[in-house]
Design a protein around this motif. Sequence first.
Motif, PDB file in Angstrom:
ATOM      1  N   THR A 296       0.897  -1.319   0.062  1.00  0.00           N
ATOM      2  CA  THR A 296       0.070   0.090  -0.093  1.00  0.00           C
ATOM      3  C   THR A 296       0.875   1.128  -0.016  1.00  0.00           C
ATOM      4  N   ARG A 297       1.995   1.362   0.666  1.00  0.00           N
ATOM      5  CA  ARG A 297       2.575   2.524   0.835  1.00  0.00           C
ATOM      6  C   ARG A 297       3.339   2.604  -0.674  1.00  0.00           C
ATOM      7  N   GLY A 298       3.769   1.609  -1.148  1.00  0.00           N
ATOM      8  CA  GLY A 298       4.087   1.859  -2.688  1.00  0.00           C
ATOM      9  C   GLY A 298       3.221   2.331  -3.553  1.00  0.00           C
ATOM     10  N   LYS A 299       1.945   1.900  -3.436  1.00  0.00           N
ATOM     11  CA  LYS A 299       1.141   2.365  -4.079  1.00  0.00           C
ATOM     12  C   LYS A 299       0.475   3.964  -4.001  1.00  0.00           C
ATOM     13  N   MET A 300       0.506   4.320  -2.719  1.00  0.00           N
ATOM     14  CA  MET A 300       0.428   5.842  -2.320  1.00  0.00           C
ATOM     15  C   MET A 300       1.742   6.411  -2.931  1.00  0.00           C
ATOM     16  N   ALA A 301       2.810   5.933  -3.013  1.00  0.00           N
ATOM     17  CA  ALA A 301       4.113   6.582  -3.595  1.00  0.00           C
ATOM     18  C   ALA A 301       3.654   7.063  -4.908  1.00  0.00           C
ATOM     19  N   ALA A 302       3.247   5.914  -5.749  1.00  0.00           N
ATOM     20  CA  ALA A 302       2.983   5.963  -6.994  1.00  0.00           C
ATOM     21  C   ALA A 302       2.099   7.281  -7.481  1.00  0.00           C
ATOM     22  N   MET A 303       0.995   6.837  -6.658  1.00  0.00           N
ATOM     23  CA  MET A 303      -0.379   8.066  -7.010  1.00  0.00           C
ATOM     24  C   MET A 303       0.303   9.495  -6.555  1.00  0.00           C
ATOM     25  N   ALA A 304       1.151   9.475  -5.423  1.00  0.00           N
ATOM     26  CA  ALA A 304       1.517  10.979  -5.042  1.00  0.00           C
ATOM     27  C   ALA A 304       2.436  11.442  -6.276  1.00  0.00           C
ATOM     28  N   THR A 319      -5.785  12.439  -9.352  1.00  0.00           N
ATOM     29  CA  THR A 319      -6.838  12.518  -8.204  1.00  0.00           C
ATOM     30  C   THR A 319      -6.635  13.992  -7.326  1.00  0.00           C
ATOM     31  N   PRO A 320      -7.242  14.871  -7.803  1.00  0.00           N
ATOM     32  CA  PRO A 320      -7.277  16.066  -7.495  1.00  0.00           C
ATOM     33  C   PRO A 320      -8.352  16.433  -5.938  1.00  0.00           C
ATOM     34  N   VAL A 321      -8.013  16.881  -4.955  1.00  0.00           N
ATOM     35  CA  VAL A 321      -8.914  17.043  -3.920  1.00  0.00           C
ATOM     36  C   VAL A 321      -9.809  18.362  -4.216  1.00  0.00           C
ATOM     37  N   ASN A 322      -9.366  19.277  -5.088  1.00  0.00           N
ATOM     38  CA  ASN A 322      -9.932  20.566  -5.366  1.00  0.00           C
ATOM     39  C   ASN A 322     -10.165  20.735  -6.849  1.00  0.00           C
TER      40      ASN A 322
END
Length: 329
Positions: A296-304, A319-322
């Motif tokens: 999961t931390r790897g996937k979070m890193a790829a997304m970020a 994936t924008p929050v705004n």
Amino acid sequence: MSRPRVFIARVIPADGLDPVLQACDARVWEDELPPSRTELLRAIEGCDGVLTLLTDRVDDEFLDRAGPQLRVVSNYAVGFDNVDVPACTRRGIPVGNTPGVLTDTTADLAFALLMAAARRLPEGDRYVRASRWKTWGPMLLLGPDVHGSTLGIVGFGRIGQALARRAMGFGMTILYHDVMRADTAVETAYGATFVPLDELLARSDFVSLHVNLTPETRHLINAERLRSMKSTAVLVNTSRGPVVDQRALYEALRDGVIFAAALDVTDPEPIATDDPLLTLDNCLVVPHIASASRATRGKMAAMAAANLLAGVRGERLPTPVNPEVYERG
Ligand code: DGY
């Protein structure tokens, strides 16, 4: 053409770090501890993009110091209460987060905390290590059953629903509360019943918190609400520390108002080593590790990284929050 200048506020898994290092003139904060405010503000000056963590406060001061060329703030978390999103939006800066990929890992930890607190696993482990285990005891370390009990889920978004999926396997009755009632199809899929918060607290054997931290949810669980829970109840918090009034929780656990609590998040973080909660056997605290599986931390890193790179290139963040920043013409 010069490469975009970015600051990455901690070492993240290679799935995200490598693509950023390949494409950008990147500075990475390599210490285990986050940069101090002064160090952070200095590090972001002149950056086109910044990859922040939930320990880094992004506000007007931050944005001023970064400068008008800043094109993106990519937060390495699904939560973004560390970011003043309206301030970013006013300046047309998109903010990214990492939704979806940590849902199941976080729900796994919430359920693990629920079981560990109910069945008193940390206490049992301490008991054995302290050489106190002399015999099998009919009254030793008794706790509530998890199977067949009632689970109250406060905040029925992705993670709350993933917790419900786990609870179904234990034959739990599922109550939920949220500002928005879920679709009937979702309620039916999980056998979940929408109830007012006070009813949920009064009826649940386990209460698990999955709300965002907002002015409305700060101290949502306060002394009065703790008093409305069953004296046998277990409170689980994997959302954000300030959702619970920690002093009130200490008093409730100390006085037997509720049976136990299991916290992945505290207020502040890290919790002070002399915090009274840590003197209680019926309070289990772990250091904000709900999303801490390697995958999961790897996937979070790829997304970020994908958000950061899209932002510095002037493309829409995945994936924008705004997303309203893209509607300004
Ligand atoms: C988040 O993403 O918001 C968690 O709290 C840390 O993974």
